[in-house]
Each structure stands twice: as structure tokens, then as C-alpha cells.
Scaffold this motif. Structure first.
Motif, PDB file in Angstrom:
ATOM      1  N   ASP A 175      -0.943   5.770  -6.705  1.00  0.00           N
ATOM      2  CA  ASP A 175      -2.122   4.818  -7.405  1.00  0.00           C
ATOM      3  C   ASP A 175      -2.933   5.243  -5.797  1.00  0.00           C
ATOM      4  OD1 ASP A 175      -0.528   3.478  -9.522  1.00  0.00           O
ATOM      5  OD2 ASP A 175      -0.579   2.287  -8.657  1.00  0.00           O
ATOM      6  N   LEU A 176      -2.236   6.203  -4.986  1.00  0.00           N
ATOM      7  CA  LEU A 176      -3.619   6.099  -3.677  1.00  0.00           C
ATOM      8  C   LEU A 176      -2.663   7.852  -3.598  1.00  0.00           C
ATOM      9  CD1 LEU A 176      -2.976   2.845  -1.644  1.00  0.00           C
ATOM     10  CD2 LEU A 176      -5.002   3.333  -3.266  1.00  0.00           C
TER      11      LEU A 176
ATOM     12  N   LEU B 293       0.941  -1.526  -0.107  1.00  0.00           N
ATOM     13  CA  LEU B 293      -0.002  -0.560  -0.200  1.00  0.00           C
ATOM     14  C   LEU B 293       0.692   0.935  -0.048  1.00  0.00           C
ATOM     15  CD1 LEU B 293      -2.559  -1.000   2.973  1.00  0.00           C
ATOM     16  CD2 LEU B 293      -2.939  -0.567   0.552  1.00  0.00           C
TER      17      LEU B 293
ATOM     18  N   ARG C  24       2.228   2.180  -3.243  1.00  0.00           N
ATOM     19  CA  ARG C  24       0.900   2.135  -4.300  1.00  0.00           C
ATOM     20  C   ARG C  24       1.182   3.272  -3.899  1.00  0.00           C
ATOM     21  NH1 ARG C  24      -4.066  -1.501  -4.236  1.00  0.00           N
ATOM     22  NH2 ARG C  24      -5.045   0.633  -5.162  1.00  0.00           N
ATOM     23  N   HIS C  25       0.824   4.000  -2.861  1.00  0.00           N
ATOM     24  CA  HIS C  25       0.837   5.858  -2.590  1.00  0.00           C
ATOM     25  C   HIS C  25       1.781   6.403  -3.268  1.00  0.00           C
ATOM     26  CE1 HIS C  25       0.531   9.802  -0.965  1.00  0.00           C
ATOM     27  NE2 HIS C  25       1.872   9.496  -0.742  1.00  0.00           N
TER      28      HIS C  25
END
Length: 343
Positions: free
Chosen positions: A332-333, A324, A327-328
Motif C-alpha cells: 500500500d506504501l 505503516l 502497509r508498506h
């Protein structure tokens, strides 16, 4: 989803680990002769943690490095000494973005991690209060931690974030001492101490913090991040600052809850520990095995991940949070969602 592989904890002083074809063989010399302690398929092992005087063959070192098997060494107090790092994986562009975010937006991620840590700490206190008589330090900590969580929402300065985290930790550990049954004269736990730990509870949580921190470091490397470049913890030579950042999310939820269960169920008592001439407390070998059994059992438990909304094993949480975060950083986040159970 990544499969949760087995972790092997070697606590037998003088043990020798080596690779024999496709198996890991663990031996120890007794009365001048080699005694086989264990032989298991090597590809089923995700991590090997060695405590004390443990010897490892060059062939096994090479295998761990090439295959991404995490091999870490600790002293008998659980203090991290060294680990084997294989080829760096992931995209250089991701690590470059990690460095850029560190310079420009580190405080935002640090604040989210601190808020998650305090929420998890407060949740552990609330769960204890539901089943036991509340003490004044417990009530005070629950109320003050709630206030600090609200204060954090309007804070953006790093030093202020760090100050609020320190205050929250002080209230939390003051209440933590009252959560152990029979903690007369606070012999089991008084306050947080380290290097060396000064009581049985500190020795257990220090040990598990070290092990979990190394698992997090391996998870970060697995998604291509640099475990030494953190957002909350400042960089120091040889310190895995990012792994320590992610560890904050799991201290209360995983490690502290295990310690409470072990002592309150009388699985561990003061007889399972010994104190050296400097006041440092170490764990006896049989007790160390019980601690790792409880840790492995905890990792096998399934929960609903609060962000993914999927059932996952607790042992996979370091890998999920590393993913996660990656992804950040890739964009993406919009925000990094730190782990915190809300109930």
C-alpha cells in the motif's frame, strides 16, 4: 485511531498481582498480613510491567494472554526477562511477505531506519545548542551527523549502513555526555554502557529502552507482524529484532530527552542510585517511580505526525509505525516512512 490505554509499572518488591472479578488487585504481605496496595478496573490497562520480585496469579496470566494485555517481566536493572504472548493476530500472508522482504529488500528499510535515528539524534543536539553554550564535541557531532545522513543516501550495502550507524552513535554519545549539567568527571554519564549500566544516566535509558522495546513488540504483534524478524538487527534466538529496529526511531526523541530533563531539572541526582560490587548501577525504588511518571507524561503529549499529518499522542507512535510498516509490506506504501520530527 487506537486509544492510548494505561500502562502499569510494578516496582514494589514482593508484590502479588491477581484478578478479582473485573479488577486488578495488587497486594503485599507486611508483618505476615496482606496489605492492599491498589485495586483498579482491569479492562482499562493496556500493559503491565513488573520489575524485580513480582508474583502474578495464573488467572491473571490467562486473562492477559486471552485479552492481549501486555505483561512483561524485568530484573531490577530493567533487563527484559519474559513476557506473556496471547493468540497470534493478523494474516499469515502479511507475515510471509515480511519474511520475503527480509530476504530481498531488507537493506533499504534498514537504511531508512538508520537515517531517521541519526536525524532524531542530531535534532536533540540542535535543540540543546539553541539554549546552551555549545562544546566542541557537540559541534563536531552535529556536523558529522549531517555528513553521515548525506552519505547514507548513496549507500545500499548493509555492512556500510551498519558502519555509518556505529560512527554516528559514537559522535552522538560523546556529545550527549556534555548535555548534562554538573556532569563533573562524567559521573552522571561518560559513555554508553549496558549489562550492567555503569552510571546513573545509562541505568535510566537502559530501563526505558527495555520498556519501550516491549511496547513496540506488542504493537507489532497487534498488526500481525513477527517482532523477531527484523531488517536492521540480525536475528538471534529470543531477540525481537524488528522491535529493536523500530526502537531506533524513538531512542533520542523519547528516551534520551526524558533522561536529559530528569537530570538537568534535578528530579534525579546521584543519590537516587546505588552501585554494586561489580560496578553496576541500579535505581532506587522512589527514583524508579519518578522515571515512570516522566515516561507516562511524555506518552500523553500530542504531536503532529510527520507522515499522517494528524495530531497523535506520543504513546501511540509504536502502534502507528507498526501499522505503516504493515502497509508498506502489503504494497500500500512504496516506502516505509520511519518516524522523525523535522523541527
Amino acid at each position: 485511531m487506537k486509544k492510548l490505554q494505561n500502562a502499569l509499572y510494578i516496582t514494589k518488591d514482593g508484590a502479588y498481582l491477581h484478578k478479582q472479578r473485573e479488577t486488578l488487585l495488587i497486594e503485599k504481605k507486611e508483618d505476615g498480613e496482606k496489605q492492599k496496595l491498589m485495586q483498579i478496573p482491569i479492562h482499562s490497562i493496556g500493559s503491565i510491567f513488573c520489575f524485580g520480585n513480582i508474583m502474578v496469579s495464573p488467572q491473571l496470566l490467562g486473562f492477559c494472554g486471552e485479552n492481549g494485555t501486555h505483561l512483561a517481566f524485568f530484573d531490577m536493572h530493567g533487563r527484559f526477562l519474559a513476557n506473556i504472548v496471547g493468540k497470534q493476530t493478523g494474516n499469515i500472508l502479511l507475515r510471509r511477505q515480511q519474511f520475503n522482504v527480509k530476504e530481498q529488500h531488507a537493506d533499504e528499510i534498514a537504511k531508512h531506519i538508520v537515517a531517521a535515528k541519526i536525524r532524531s539524534s542530531r535534532m536533540l543536539l540542535l535543540r540543546f545548542r539553541r539554549n546552551h553554550n555549545a562544546t566542541l564535541p557537540l559541534e563536531k557531532a552535529i556536523d558529522r551527523l549531517k555528513q553521515i545522513i548525506e552519505q547514507l543516501k548513496g549507500v545500499s550495502d548493509y555492512d556500510t549502513i551498519l558502519g555509518l550507524e556505529g560512527e554516528a552513535a559514537s559522535h552522538y554519545f560523546s556529545a550527549f555526555a556534555d548535555m548534562f549539567k554538573g556532569n563533573d568527571k562524567r559521573q552522571l554519564f561518560n559513555k554508553r554502557t549496558r549489562r550492567p549500566p555503569k552510571d546513573p544516566v545509562n541505568s535510566v535509558i537502559s530501563l526505558l529502552y527495555s520498556v519501550l522495546g516491549q511496547e513496540i513488540s506488542g504493537a507489532l504483534q497487534g498488526v500481525g507482524l513477527d517482532p523477531q524478524v527484523g531488517f536492521l538487527h540480525k536475528e538471534r534466538p529470543g531477540r525481537n529484532s524488528l522491535a529493536l529496529d523500530i526502537l531506533e526511531e524513538f531512542r533520542a526523541y523519547i528516551v534520551d530527552s526524558i533522561a536529559l530533563k530528569l537530570f538537568n531539572n534535578k528530579t534525579l541526582t546521584t543519590n537516587d542510585f546505588k552501585t554494586d560490587c561489580l560496578g553496576g548501577v541500579t535505581i532506587k525504588e522512589e527514583a524508579r517511580k519518578l522515571i515512570f511518571q516522566a515516561y507516562q507524561a511524555k506518552k500523553q503529549e500530542e504531536i503532529m505526525h510527520p507522515f499522517l499529518k494528524e495530531k497523535v499522542q506520543i504513546g501511540l507512535l509504536p502502534h502507528i509505525q507498526a501499522m505503516l510498516l504493515a502497509r508498506h509490506l502489503r504494497g500500500d506504501l512504496a516506502h516505509y516512512p520511519p518516524f522523525v520530527i523535522k523541527k
